[in-house]
Design a protein around this motif. Sequence first.
Motif, PDB file in Angstrom:
ATOM      1  N   MET A  45       0.689  -1.456   0.165  1.00 38.48           N
ATOM      2  CA  MET A  45      -0.249  -0.264  -0.311  1.00 38.48           C
ATOM      3  C   MET A  45       1.099   0.868   0.167  1.00 38.48           C
ATOM      4  SD  MET A  45      -2.954   1.065   3.020  1.00 38.48           S
ATOM      5  CE  MET A  45      -3.290  -0.580   3.292  1.00 38.48           C
ATOM      6  N   ALA A  46       1.571   1.829  -0.935  1.00 36.55           N
ATOM      7  CA  ALA A  46       2.111   2.294  -1.123  1.00 36.55           C
ATOM      8  C   ALA A  46       1.459   3.504  -0.889  1.00 36.55           C
ATOM      9  CB  ALA A  46       3.711   2.821  -2.165  1.00 36.55           C
ATOM     10  N   GLY A  47       1.958   4.792  -0.328  1.00 36.21           N
ATOM     11  CA  GLY A  47       0.957   5.711  -0.537  1.00 36.21           C
ATOM     12  C   GLY A  47       0.393   5.960   1.109  1.00 36.21           C
ATOM     13  N   LEU A  48       0.852   5.827   1.506  1.00 35.69           N
ATOM     14  CA  LEU A  48      -0.261   5.615   2.608  1.00 35.69           C
ATOM     15  C   LEU A  48       0.040   6.948   3.427  1.00 35.69           C
ATOM     16  CD1 LEU A  48      -1.244   3.820   4.629  1.00 35.69           C
ATOM     17  CD2 LEU A  48       0.324   3.774   5.865  1.00 35.69           C
ATOM     18  N   LYS A  49      -1.277   7.714   3.204  1.00 38.16           N
ATOM     19  CA  LYS A  49      -1.599   8.871   4.753  1.00 38.16           C
ATOM     20  C   LYS A  49      -1.385   8.529   5.983  1.00 38.16           C
ATOM     21  CE  LYS A  49      -4.135  10.712   0.187  1.00 38.16           C
ATOM     22  NZ  LYS A  49      -5.519  11.477   0.100  1.00 38.16           N
ATOM     23  N   ILE A  50      -1.303   9.395   6.489  1.00 38.04           N
ATOM     24  CA  ILE A  50      -0.144   9.426   7.644  1.00 38.04           C
ATOM     25  C   ILE A  50      -1.316  10.916   8.503  1.00 38.04           C
ATOM     26  CG2 ILE A  50       1.107   9.081   9.396  1.00 38.04           C
ATOM     27  CD1 ILE A  50       2.984   7.234   7.168  1.00 38.04           C
ATOM     28  N   ALA A  51      -1.803  10.352   9.892  1.00 36.40           N
ATOM     29  CA  ALA A  51      -1.501  11.620  10.242  1.00 36.40           C
ATOM     30  C   ALA A  51      -1.412  11.133  11.778  1.00 36.40           C
ATOM     31  CB  ALA A  51      -3.639  11.779  10.443  1.00 36.40           C
ATOM     32  N   VAL A  52      -0.918  12.176  12.064  1.00 36.98           N
ATOM     33  CA  VAL A  52       0.730  12.003  13.600  1.00 36.98           C
ATOM     34  C   VAL A  52      -0.254  13.066  14.813  1.00 36.98           C
ATOM     35  CG1 VAL A  52       2.595  11.927  14.313  1.00 36.98           C
ATOM     36  CG2 VAL A  52       3.097  11.912  12.124  1.00 36.98           C
ATOM     37  N   PHE A  53      -0.515  12.220  16.015  1.00 35.73           N
ATOM     38  CA  PHE A  53      -1.445  12.531  16.403  1.00 35.73           C
ATOM     39  C   PHE A  53       0.156  12.836  17.643  1.00 35.73           C
ATOM     40  CE2 PHE A  53      -5.575  12.460  16.816  1.00 35.73           C
ATOM     41  CZ  PHE A  53      -6.243  12.757  15.132  1.00 35.73           C
ATOM     42  N   ALA A  54       0.454  14.311  18.175  1.00 32.99           N
ATOM     43  CA  ALA A  54       2.258  14.854  19.268  1.00 32.99           C
ATOM     44  C   ALA A  54       1.943  15.903  19.833  1.00 32.99           C
ATOM     45  CB  ALA A  54       2.699  14.920  18.666  1.00 32.99           C
ATOM     46  N   SER A  55       1.826  16.249  21.218  1.00 33.28           N
ATOM     47  CA  SER A  55       1.824  17.177  22.245  1.00 33.28           C
ATOM     48  C   SER A  55       3.026  17.466  22.614  1.00 33.28           C
ATOM     49  CB  SER A  55       1.212  16.298  23.066  1.00 33.28           C
ATOM     50  OG  SER A  55       0.301  15.794  23.255  1.00 33.28           O
ATOM     51  N   GLY A  56       4.558  17.382  22.184  1.00 28.83           N
ATOM     52  CA  GLY A  56       5.906  18.043  23.342  1.00 28.83           C
ATOM     53  C   GLY A  56       6.694  17.907  21.891  1.00 28.83           C
ATOM     54  N   GLN A  57       8.245  17.520  22.325  1.00 29.27           N
ATOM     55  CA  GLN A  57       8.734  18.223  21.424  1.00 29.27           C
ATOM     56  C   GLN A  57       8.539  17.494  19.888  1.00 29.27           C
ATOM     57  OE1 GLN A  57      11.607  19.616  22.197  1.00 29.27           O
ATOM     58  NE2 GLN A  57      11.010  19.928  23.951  1.00 29.27           N
ATOM     59  N   GLY A  58       7.961  16.451  19.903  1.00 30.70           N
ATOM     60  CA  GLY A  58       7.832  15.658  18.587  1.00 30.70           C
ATOM     61  C   GLY A  58       9.605  15.024  17.946  1.00 30.70           C
ATOM     62  N   THR A  59       9.899  14.397  18.850  1.00 30.79           N
ATOM     63  CA  THR A  59      11.359  13.837  17.867  1.00 30.79           C
ATOM     64  C   THR A  59      10.516  12.175  17.463  1.00 30.79           C
ATOM     65  OG1 THR A  59      11.332  12.196  20.203  1.00 30.79           O
ATOM     66  CG2 THR A  59      12.906  14.487  19.490  1.00 30.79           C
ATOM     67  N   ASN A  60       9.541  12.148  17.372  1.00 30.14           N
ATOM     68  CA  ASN A  60       9.062  11.051  16.648  1.00 30.14           C
ATOM     69  C   ASN A  60       8.560  10.743  15.855  1.00 30.14           C
ATOM     70  OD1 ASN A  60      10.268   8.522  18.374  1.00 30.14           O
ATOM     71  ND2 ASN A  60       8.560   9.221  20.140  1.00 30.14           N
ATOM     72  N   PHE A  61       8.258  12.295  15.563  1.00 31.46           N
ATOM     73  CA  PHE A  61       6.708  13.108  14.403  1.00 31.46           C
ATOM     74  C   PHE A  61       8.312  12.918  13.298  1.00 31.46           C
ATOM     75  CE2 PHE A  61       5.675  16.917  12.160  1.00 31.46           C
ATOM     76  CZ  PHE A  61       5.296  16.607  12.118  1.00 31.46           C
ATOM     77  N   GLN A  62       9.657  13.390  14.399  1.00 29.77           N
ATOM     78  CA  GLN A  62      10.499  13.762  13.060  1.00 29.77           C
ATOM     79  C   GLN A  62      11.362  12.567  12.646  1.00 29.77           C
ATOM     80  OE1 GLN A  62      11.509  17.519  12.943  1.00 29.77           O
ATOM     81  NE2 GLN A  62      12.350  16.487  10.551  1.00 29.77           N
ATOM     82  N   ALA A  63      11.354  11.763  13.388  1.00 25.75           N
ATOM     83  CA  ALA A  63      11.914  10.475  12.502  1.00 25.75           C
ATOM     84  C   ALA A  63      10.629   9.761  11.193  1.00 25.75           C
ATOM     85  CB  ALA A  63      11.784   9.553  13.809  1.00 25.75           C
TER      86      ALA A  63
END
Length: 205
Positions: free
Chosen positions: A1-19
């Motif tokens: 399923m290439a092109g998976l559309k992703i939403a990220v929920f985060a509350s803080g520094q966002g290091t995992n978001f950045q990853a």
Amino acid sequence: MAGLKIAVFASGQGTNFQALVDSVKEGRLDGSIELLVCDKPQAAVVERAERAGIAAWLFKPKEYASREAYETEILAELERRGIELIVLAGYMRILTPVLVEPYYGRMINIHPSLLPAFPGVNGIGQALEYGVKMTGVTVHYVDGGLDSGPIIAQRAVEVADDDAEETLAPRIHAAEQALLPWVVQQIAHGRVQLDGRKVKLSPLQ
């Protein structure tokens, strides 16, 4: 399923978001991060989204009558954007059935312990206080409970005798930043199969 559309929920520094952002940029994740959802408009993760050119849906929970009220608005935005996977990456709020039910099996969370040990807040501190020799990180499906959903993948991190939170935390965060994009990539390629409480990873085709 290439092109998976992703939403990220985060509350803080966002290091995992950045990853996740970096993994997409470097071609290690076949998907697109379409949206950041954040309950703290001043959080550092919002700046990361701005730098990456990713839209952000920001809100203040106290301005709503209930969790269900703001989650109803979030759900409408997710559906409008065709979001296929929600990734909770340091999102510090318990979700209600408004979001959990329509996205069950399509919503994952990363937690800084080897679940089911040390759920909830401060998993790193809990592990140190208990005196375990091994802790780690877990990516699991979200089922509405407290870090209780089916486990997709885990990575162990050894605890040294002289570890404190400030020395253990960087190793935990490094493990998170490696494991989370890898799991999302497996989901993007249809390799992750949920069967009751058990999650199976099918071989590469």
